[in-house]
Motif scaffolding. Structure first.
Motif, PDB file in Angstrom:
ATOM      1  N   LEU A 149      -9.564   4.529   3.766  1.00 62.89           N
ATOM      2  CA  LEU A 149      -9.419   4.486   2.309  1.00 62.89           C
ATOM      3  C   LEU A 149      -8.135   5.221   1.939  1.00 62.89           C
ATOM      4  O   LEU A 149      -7.929   6.358   2.346  1.00 62.89           O
ATOM      5  CB  LEU A 149     -10.626   5.159   1.648  1.00 62.89           C
ATOM      6  CG  LEU A 149     -10.645   5.285   0.127  1.00 62.89           C
ATOM      7  CD1 LEU A 149     -10.610   3.920  -0.536  1.00 62.89           C
ATOM      8  CD2 LEU A 149     -11.883   6.056  -0.317  1.00 62.89           C
ATOM      9  N   ARG A 150      -7.250   4.551   1.207  1.00 60.03           N
ATOM     10  CA  ARG A 150      -5.972   5.156   0.816  1.00 60.03           C
ATOM     11  C   ARG A 150      -5.840   5.174  -0.700  1.00 60.03           C
ATOM     12  O   ARG A 150      -6.304   4.270  -1.375  1.00 60.03           O
ATOM     13  CB  ARG A 150      -4.792   4.357   1.385  1.00 60.03           C
ATOM     14  CG  ARG A 150      -4.627   4.436   2.878  1.00 60.03           C
ATOM     15  CD  ARG A 150      -3.485   3.544   3.331  1.00 60.03           C
ATOM     16  NE  ARG A 150      -3.843   2.135   3.313  1.00 60.03           N
ATOM     17  CZ  ARG A 150      -2.964   1.126   3.308  1.00 60.03           C
ATOM     18  NH1 ARG A 150      -1.671   1.400   3.283  1.00 60.03           N
ATOM     19  NH2 ARG A 150      -3.380  -0.115   3.306  1.00 60.03           N
ATOM     20  N   MET A 151      -5.200   6.231  -1.221  1.00 57.32           N
ATOM     21  CA  MET A 151      -4.877   6.298  -2.641  1.00 57.32           C
ATOM     22  C   MET A 151      -3.399   6.650  -2.768  1.00 57.32           C
ATOM     23  O   MET A 151      -2.933   7.660  -2.263  1.00 57.32           O
ATOM     24  CB  MET A 151      -5.722   7.349  -3.344  1.00 57.32           C
ATOM     25  CG  MET A 151      -5.689   7.234  -4.880  1.00 57.32           C
ATOM     26  SD  MET A 151      -4.209   7.897  -5.671  1.00 57.32           S
ATOM     27  CE  MET A 151      -4.659   9.618  -5.770  1.00 57.32           C
ATOM     28  N   LYS A 152      -2.652   5.762  -3.428  1.00 50.10           N
ATOM     29  CA  LYS A 152      -1.224   5.982  -3.650  1.00 50.10           C
ATOM     30  C   LYS A 152      -0.960   6.041  -5.147  1.00 50.10           C
ATOM     31  O   LYS A 152      -0.998   5.024  -5.833  1.00 50.10           O
ATOM     32  CB  LYS A 152      -0.399   4.851  -3.021  1.00 50.10           C
ATOM     33  CG  LYS A 152      -0.388   4.876  -1.508  1.00 50.10           C
ATOM     34  CD  LYS A 152       0.737   4.036  -0.930  1.00 50.10           C
ATOM     35  CE  LYS A 152       0.587   2.579  -1.314  1.00 50.10           C
ATOM     36  NZ  LYS A 152       1.638   1.752  -0.689  1.00 50.10           N
ATOM     37  N   PRO A 153      -0.719   7.239  -5.673  1.00 47.82           N
ATOM     38  CA  PRO A 153      -0.418   7.332  -7.110  1.00 47.82           C
ATOM     39  C   PRO A 153       0.949   6.737  -7.407  1.00 47.82           C
ATOM     40  O   PRO A 153       1.893   6.895  -6.625  1.00 47.82           O
ATOM     41  CB  PRO A 153      -0.437   8.840  -7.369  1.00 47.82           C
ATOM     42  CG  PRO A 153      -0.120   9.460  -6.052  1.00 47.82           C
ATOM     43  CD  PRO A 153      -0.688   8.544  -5.010  1.00 47.82           C
ATOM     44  N   GLY A 154       1.057   6.043  -8.510  1.00 52.61           N
ATOM     45  CA  GLY A 154       2.350   5.510  -8.906  1.00 52.61           C
ATOM     46  C   GLY A 154       3.327   6.630  -9.220  1.00 52.61           C
ATOM     47  O   GLY A 154       2.991   7.559  -9.949  1.00 52.61           O
TER      48      GLY A 154
END
Length: 1015
Positions: free
Chosen positions: A751-756
């Motif tokens: 699971l990955r989260m990349k904030p803009g």
């Protein structure tokens, strides 16, 4: 009689998530009630109720052992655990085979016949009875054993919660009845059947020849059962066939014949290696390691491993700093397992060295002494000069020259002596160098036209002797050698973007590329370059001079060459202090002021970043990768940036790679591991435990004890992304009258989260890793029927991805004519001349890997389905190779705004609230507390290198804590594969409505226990 409610009501009350996403366990809500037990006391009561649900097998085991009731124990094991046979061999080894082990069997509800008997025996022994596993002699026929195996025998989700209790919880928490959602994927069986028909119909027997058929071997004289003594009397416990009454052996064993069972087999253990690596723009062909460790599979099952880039800020800094102040990162593997203590988790967690966006260790060129963290003596400083260089955005490099009255550099200063402002904003900088340590880069052409003295071993020997010479002049100097092709201009362009102080390039002048005039300023403003003319002739060098100026040394005699290099270095001025920081607003001009504290001395300079382009990447990281390997298996994923596998190591420079990596390092990732997913009540219990782990800091904040709250927050908490509740659920109807399907290895996901930050959208990406190896056993036992059932059942996950994520394989392939690779690969319309003009995924992944792949006949859609040729497991594959999906929201981190506020905004927007240590929506994970900030990692060393604006306002910190406690997004969703059915055990919470209602007990976007500070 008091009315009951159903499962939908319960789950909505619990507040679980997530058809895609949910809120953070850390963004806790407040309540109008002054009861100190709210909300934590309520959540603890929910946990107690869940542990009494029939499907909470560990909780039921504990309660039954305490009750010391053998009859209840037998019924529990017999009726609550689904029996699984061995793939291919069926029940041939039923007398001793263990697949998952007893603890994991209780977690997921799947057990072999021997595991069921072992679980009962262990319960009886723990309760004080003498018990043993025996092998019972029966006359069970093949048809009868099939009826036993292909029988749904799973416990129901039915925690004993009354309407009255539910209303009490709602009143305490102040929630209403209208929030929270539980979705079901209806008509799922029809969708899975249609897809399986479409795919399997294209396969020939040869193409699925590796699928195992069933042998239906079963030794009827060796059926695992249990014998125990109660009050000196021998009693029997048959748990193989759920139709056999308690206290009896199988009816075909009229003579009560049995023998002692052999030792149960050991569960196959694995050493799982997990590594985090990277590539840089200047060394794209070389993959370097950031972190690597090995874990036992048994330790990973039921755990999560957070892959994080700690932001090197404690909570108070997060509350007062801006996003652009995040300029260094500490890679971390944070291990979490709910049933283990802190020391166990700490031992299995890893923390790397703090690095920059170039992957450089920030302490490598810093000499730290005990007094380094103190203010240095600036009394001798009379003049001060600053030189600034704009590196690849957002990095700024500052060279500082504090001198005394005679012009000599004043040594012994620390980062604490300096203050930096950029366009008037105080910025956080890092001291990368505090001693004279020249960085020299030696390039050498590897073409065959080069003389042997500068080629192969000759080049290595020259580099070694050069480094020795330079270190005699400057002990802390470094000489880095790099092989190049004959592309002189490109090689120099990359070197000119490095942080080197001097470039030496050994070349004969043969050149195979073109000069790009638009980068002339880079050639002219980068570090000085000296070309070593290895033949001392002008034949080719004169062409190079037409485009840019450079210094040249005759290099046909290496000893004389080194003498000249030594002379040049001795006359150069190298900076004693180098500071770097992250700037903002790429298009604007920046006026930089650096001042010396305790002294009325400062210097200003102005810089502008080069216009964004695809070649000006500096030494930045262009790709981040995670790899999981065991035995001969390797699974690698590109976390962010350049996918060297898809591009076959042919690197085309692009700004998007370094931006993507930066966003990934501002976000985080998580690996999760299971055998088969745990039962619903176990998953909900662990989620609630993650919420309860916030009690200490939250209670202190409510009592206005800011100091205690911050201290508690930095101790760490559990993290449980609610998305896992949906995505890591078990197969629906994995047991039917015709088949049984289960994972033969272990399930895992990324699971990955990349904030803009550069992009205006924040992304969540989910990936089912191909580790499960789901396989089936069917009544007919043929290869084709086993294949078909596995394809059909595992298609559930592809349709789950469709329901949860915006971007997914099912959606992309819908309506397209699918073909099997093995049926068309030799046809002319799929030749190389055609493939090279299509998306790279076709030539470099589908055709290259040669699996059972099904893709769009016209190759207009780069997603595809893949069927495991050995098991039949189906996965929907996106172009990046991931088996999952992604979604995004229109939220973006703003460089000049507060760290906490910005992360709160973007993470609320994606409704995920995954743990992001060092970015202030959350505390550290419970095992990463020691790496929350460099102050804790390196003690006084940190104070020697950090330039931090000292403003830490108590009011800001208090406000940040209140913001953290106020929920910013509480709309909760959970998606179930297929119909949930109705609980049968206790008649409570018997349907979807009860579950849905229970979700809102964890909050929604209409209420908050505490008023938000902005309200």
């Amino acid at each position: 009689m008091e009315s009951k409610f159903n499962r939908r009501e319960f789950i909505e009350l619990v507040g679980v998530g997530s058809a895609g996403f949910s809120f953070s366990p850390l963004l806790l809500m407040g309540c109008e009630s002054n009861d100190p037990s709210v909300p934590f006391g309520v959540w603890k009561e929910m946990i107690a109720a869940l542990e009494q649900s029939p499907d909470h097998l560990p909780g039921r085991k504990k309660a039954l052992v305490a009750a010391k009731d053998p009859k209840a124990m037998i019924e529990f094991v017999r009726d609550s655990l689904q029996m699984i046979p061995e793939i291919g061999q069926f029940l041939h080894q039923a007398n001793r085979l263990s697949i998952y082990g007893t603890d994991v069997a209780l977690r997921c509800g799947l057990a072999t016949p021997r595991e069921k008997a072992e679980i009962l025996k262990d319960m009886l022994v723990e309760a004080g009875f003498e018990a043993k596993v025996v092998l019972e002699q029966t006359e069970i026929t093949e048809d009868e054993v099939k009826n036993i195996v292909f029988r749904d025998n799973q416990a129901a989700f039915a925690p004993p919660i009354s309407k009255k209790q539910l209303k009490k919880w709602k009143r305490l928490l102040g929630v209403n009845d209208t929030n929270g959602k539980v979705h079901q994927l209806l008509e799922l069986d029809e969708k899975c059947t249609n897809l399986a028909d479409k795919l399997v119909s294209q396969l020939t027997e040869k193409q699925y020849s590796a699928i195992k058929p069933n042998s239906f071997r079963f030794h009827q004289n060796e059926v695992p059962s249990v014998v125990y003594l109660q009050d000196g009397v021998e009693h029997y416990a048959h748990v193989f066939d759920s139709q056999v009454p308690v206290g009896q052996l199988h009816p075909t064993n009229q003579d009560h014949k049995f023998k002692d069972a052999p030792k149960i087999s050991q569960v196959r253990e694995e050493d799982i290696n997990i590594s985090l690596t990277y590539r840089t723009a200047i060394d794209y062909w070389e993959e370097k390691e950031l972190l690597s460790g090995t874990w036992k599979l048994s330790d990973l099952i039921g755990s999560t491993m957070q892959i994080q880039f700690m932001k090197n800020m404690d909570f108070t800094q997060q509350a007062t700093k801006s996003i652009s102040d995040i300029s260094t990162f500490t890679p971390c593997f944070a291990y979490q397992k709910f049933d283990q203590d802190l020391s166990f988790m700490e031992e299995r967690s890893l923390v790397g060295e703090p690095i920059t966006l170039e992957g450089k260790e920030i302490l490598k060129n810093v000499v730290v002494k005990e007094e380094s963290g103190k203010l240095g003596d600036v009394s001798q400083v009379e003049t001060f000069e600053v030189k600034a260089t704009a590196m690849a955005f957002p990095k700024v490099k500052l060279e500082l020259y504090p001198k005394d009255g005679s012009g000599t550099i004043v040594e012994g200063l620390s980062a604490a002596n300096f203050k930096i402002t950029d366009n008037g904003k105080a910025v956080t900088g890092w001291l990368e160098q505090n001693v004279f340590s020249p960085k020299i880069m030696l390039l050498y052409d590897t073409s065959l036209s080069m003389p042997t003295a500068y080629r192969g071993d000759g080049a290595k020997e020259f580099a070694a002797s050069l480094e020795k010479m330079v270190k005699e002049m400057y002990p802390y100097a470094s000489v880095r050698s790099k092989a190049t092709t004959s592309n002189v201009y490109t090689s120099l362009l990359k070197a000119k973007q490095s942080s080197s102080d001097l470039i030496l390039y050994a070349t004969d002048g043969h050149n195979d590329d073109q000069f790009q005039a638009e980068y002339k300023d880079v050639y002219e403003t980068g570090p000085p370059a000296i070309l070593l003319n290895v033949f001392n002739v002008d034949t080719f060098y004169k062409h190079l001079r037409k485009n840019f100026e450079f210094k040249e040394i005759p290099a046909d005699d290496q000893e004389k060459t080194k003498e000249e290099i030594q002379n040049i270095i001795s006359q150069m001025s190298f900076p004693p202090y180098v500071l770097t920081y992250h700037s903002f607003e790429e298009e604007k001009e920046h006026r930089i002021n650096v001042s010396i504290k305790e002294k009325e001395l400062s210097d200003e300079t102005t810089i502008a970043f080069p216009k964004p382009n695809n070649l000006y990447l500096g030494e930045r990281i262009i790709g981040l990768y995670v790899e999981i390997s065991w035995r001969s298996n390797k699974i690698k994923r590109t976390l962010a940036g350049w996918d060297n596998y898809l591009d076959r190591d042919r690197f085309t420079p692009s700004r998007k790679y370094i931006d993507d990596v930066h966003e990934m390092m501002l976000g985080g990732a998580m690996l999760a591991f299971e055998r088969e997913a745990p039962t619903l009540s176990v998953r909900l219990t662990e989620y609630l435990k993650s919420l309860v782990s916030n009690e200490e800091w939250f209670t202190a904040q409510q009592g206005n004890d800011t100091k205690k709250a911050v201290e508690a927050l930095e101790k760490g908490t559990f993290g449980y992304p609610p998305l896992l509740l949906t995505m890591m659920q078990p197969l629906n109807q994995h047991v039917t009258e015709k088949s049984i399907t289960y994972p033969t290895q272990f399930r895992s996901c990324l699971l990955r989260m990349k904030p803009g930050y550069y992009e205006d959208r924040t992304k969540v990406l989910f990936d089912y890793l191909p580790t499960a190896k789901y396989a089936s056993i069917t009544r007919s036992g043929t290869k084709r029927s086993n294949l078909y059932e596995t394809v059909k059942k595992t298609a559930q996950f592809a349709f789950l991805e469709e329901a949860v994520f915006e971007d997914n394989a099912v959606k992309q392939l819908q309506g397209h004519d699918l073909v099997c690779l093995h049926n068309i690969r030799n046809e002319p319309e799929y030749g190389y001349s055609i493939l090279k003009n299509k998306h790279n995924v076709f030539h470099n992944r589908i055709f290259r890997e040669n699996q059972l792949s099904f893709f769009d006949r016209d190759m207009n859609v780069p997603s595809y389905y893949e069927v495991d040729r050995n098991t039949g497991e189906l996965r929907g594959i996106l172009p990046d190779g991931s088996g999952g999906g992604s979604s995004s929201t229109a939220e973006q981190l703003m460089a000049l705004k507060n760290v906490m506020d910005e992360y709160k905004k973007v993470v609320a927007g994606i409704q995920l609230m995954m743990m992001i240590p060092g970015a202030a929506t959350s505390a550290a994970p419970i095992v990463a507390l020691y790496s929350m900030t460099l102050v804790k990692l390196y003690a006084f060393a940190t104070e020697a290198i950090i330039v931090m604006n000292p403003d830490k306002l108590e009011g800001q910190i208090s406000l940040a804590l209140k913001e953290l406690a106020c929920n910013v997004y509480k709309s909760i969703i959970m998606t179930f594969i297929g119909k949930m059915g109705r609980g049968k055990a206790q008649g409570v919470i018997t349907g979807m409505d009860g579950l849905e209602n229970l979700i809102n007990m964890m909050g929604d976007d209409e209420f908050s226990f505490l008023p938000c500070p902005s309200a």
